[in-house]
Write an enzyme that holds these catalytic residues in place. Structure first.
Site, PDB file in Angstrom:
ATOM      1  N   ASP A 114       9.322   9.506  10.784  1.00 36.20           N
ATOM      2  CA  ASP A 114      10.447   8.566  11.303  1.00 36.20           C
ATOM      3  C   ASP A 114      10.604   7.830   9.958  1.00 36.20           C
ATOM      4  OD1 ASP A 114      10.113   6.420  12.680  1.00 36.20           O
ATOM      5  OD2 ASP A 114       8.841   5.194  12.294  1.00 36.20           O
TER       6      ASP A 114
ATOM      7  N   GLU B 200      14.726  10.975  10.074  1.00 34.69           N
ATOM      8  CA  GLU B 200      15.384  10.004  11.027  1.00 34.69           C
ATOM      9  C   GLU B 200      15.488   8.849   9.975  1.00 34.69           C
ATOM     10  OE1 GLU B 200      14.491   5.743  12.968  1.00 34.69           O
ATOM     11  OE2 GLU B 200      13.180   6.236  11.818  1.00 34.69           O
TER      12      GLU B 200
END
Length: 518
Positions: free
Chosen positions: A197, A256
């Protein structure tokens, strides 16, 4: 060949996939019960969104303990059982790691606040003196408002997301050492890798300079920001790659990452760094032959320079669903079907967000009182946030929540989804689910699909067409009128569900052909 270079990975947003215990929230037991759906679909791996202990200020992306399972989702035994059954079904499992920030209820942060200015504990986070009564700089939260919150002793802590998500200081060696322990904990349990993330955010410019502008989020993926995509972030991933490579079985890291150019994005997947980085350029491309072809060409060219493959995504838990993004209703559905079939034909790996295989639209009319996204609350309702793409999946039956679990669901499921359930679509030849199952089966069976190259074909302006050897052609009509493709070939699959082929490609449709002479 490395499995991840052309893998089909299915994203499970855990709280909305399947509820195994009847509390209205999806969990690990529910995901395990629904593994047969994924086996039938034909995916190679699943990515589980965070299931760790969390106050749930941001749906679990505010982690209070990186080495446990929140009781809302089960326990470590449930995780181990899901992992084992997935592996038995030849499905790999990726966990979602959240290294940019913790929860403000993580022990590290409570220790930092208690220890006070200048302490080793406080140095775990980006905590600074302000400018008088003003924060240290003009940085803005991705969720709206300032990115700094003041502590009782007068110092300020950085949170690029919600105030409940303080940013860690990745220049601190202890932070890096602790996260190696976290990664090892899950790798030792058998996970096949990690979705990382905010992979672009862990290192901030050391001087914490002002940006000099407002609405900074508009630069995400388009311009330079002092808190994103700093060069030193790559040191972290070179270290993580060594750790991943020390385990057998092809363990991977997936970024990401948002970067200002395709070239900068490709740096995350250099041979000694991560294995994949989501290609958000395709997700953001408007419905246009010119734009899709440009994105595909640039993406393939830049990843090839570093010896990587491209990782295609059309949706996830943070963006409006493709059906709605492409026009909603029948038009949006036709385009979403066509885009999916196009993406499955491209070289590289592809990610499918849960519900895309059912053709689900964004739920736009959720009542304000049920919305939970911090974007909704922090904007005072001006921005509806991301709850509309997180509505629980419809599995079976005629009434909400359509088999999601024994009871209700944490977000209301629209009654009109009765015809969209997995059960209703399973044996319907023209359904979205049947299209996905057929496409993924062909992708696995045909030698020309998956990793490799493509060759662009000359085609009308509104058409994107390419071949992949041996003998495969994909063509998508982005226009409003039908187009004749000459010469043509034998039909493999059409996104509109029609089972015959005359050489005429309707608008908003993709076709797969066995052969097409140039």
């Amino acid at each position: 060949m490395s499995w991840w270079r052309d893998a089909v990975v299915y994203q499970i947003y855990v709280r909305s996939f399947a509820d195994g215990d009847g509390d209205g929230v999806g969990d690990l037991a529910g995901a395990r019960e629904r593994l047969p759906h994924l086996v039938e679909l034909g995916v190679d791996a699943i990515w589980l969104t965070p299931f760790y202990p969390s106050p749930m200020a941001d749906g679990g992306y505010d982690v209070a303990d990186y080495c446990g399972v929140d009781p809302l989702f089960g326990d470590l035994d449930d995780f181990d059982a899901l992992l084992a059954e997935a592996h038995d079904a030849s499905i790999r499992v990726l966990a979602d790691i959240v290294p940019n920030h913790t929860s403000d209820q993580h022990a590290w942060f409570t220790e930092a606040v208690a220890a006070g200015p200048g302490s080793a504990e406080r140095d775990r986070y980006l905590i600074r003196d302000g400018r008088g009564d003003e924060p240290p700089n003009d940085w803005e939260s991705i969720f709206g408002g300032p990115a700094w919150t003041r502590l009782p002793d007068g110092q300020w802590y950085l949170h690029l997301f919600a105030p409940e998500q303080p940013d860690l200081n990745w220049r601190n060696p202890q932070v890096r050492a602790d996260f190696r322990k976290v990664l090892k904990f899950w790798l030792d349990r058998g996970v096949d890798g990690f979705r990382i993330d905010v992979a672009h955010g862990m290192i901030k410019h050391p001087d914490l300079p002002d940006t000099g502008r407002s609405e900074q989020i508009s630069l995400l993926g388009r311009g330079e920001l002092p808190y994103f995509d700093q060069d030193e972030v790559h040191e972290i991933y070179r270290d993580w790659r060594v750790l991943l490579d020390s385990y057998s079985g092809g363990r991977i890291g997936v970024a990401e990452a948002w970067a200002s150019t395709q070239e900068r994005l490709a740096r995350y997947v250099r041979p000694d760094e991560l294995h994949q980085a989501f290609n958000f350029a395709l997700l953001e491309a408007p419905w246009s032959a010119e734009e899709f072809r440009k994105v595909v060409a640039e993406s393939l060219a830049t990843t090839a320079q570093v010896g990587a493959t491209t990782t295609w995504v059309l949706g996830n838990h943070d963006v409006r669903r493709p059906v709605t993004r492409y026009g909603d209703g029948e038009l949006g559905l036709a385009r979403a079907r066509a885009a999916a079939l196009l993406s499955f034909a491209l070289p590289g790996s592809v990610y499918v967000y849960q519900g895309e295989e059912l053709g689900l639209p964004e739920v736009l009319d959720l009542p304000g009182e049920v919305r939970q996204d911090p974007i909704w609350t922090r904007s005072g309702g001006a921005d509806v946030g991301r709850d509309g793409c997180r509505v629980p999946l419809p599995w079976s039956g005629d009434e909400p929540p359509f088999g999601f679990g024994p009871a209700g669901s944490w977000l209301p499921v629209p009654g009109e989804w009765a015809s969209s359930t997995a059960e209703a679509q399973r044996d319907e030849p023209g359904s979205v689910l049947s299209l996905y199952r057929s496409a993924l089966a062909l992708r696995r069976a045909l030698a020309g699909l998956g990793d490799g190259d493509l060759t662009w074909l000359e085609a009308p302006e509104q058409v994107v067409a390419f071949t992949r050897e041996p003998g495969f052609t994909c063509a998508t009509n982005f226009g409003e009128t039908a187009v004749a493709l000459e010469p043509t070939g034998a039909l493999l699959l059409r996104s509109d569900g029609v089972e015959s082929w005359t050489g005429e490609l309707p608008p908003n449709t993709t076709v797969w052909l066995q052969y097409w002479e140039k």
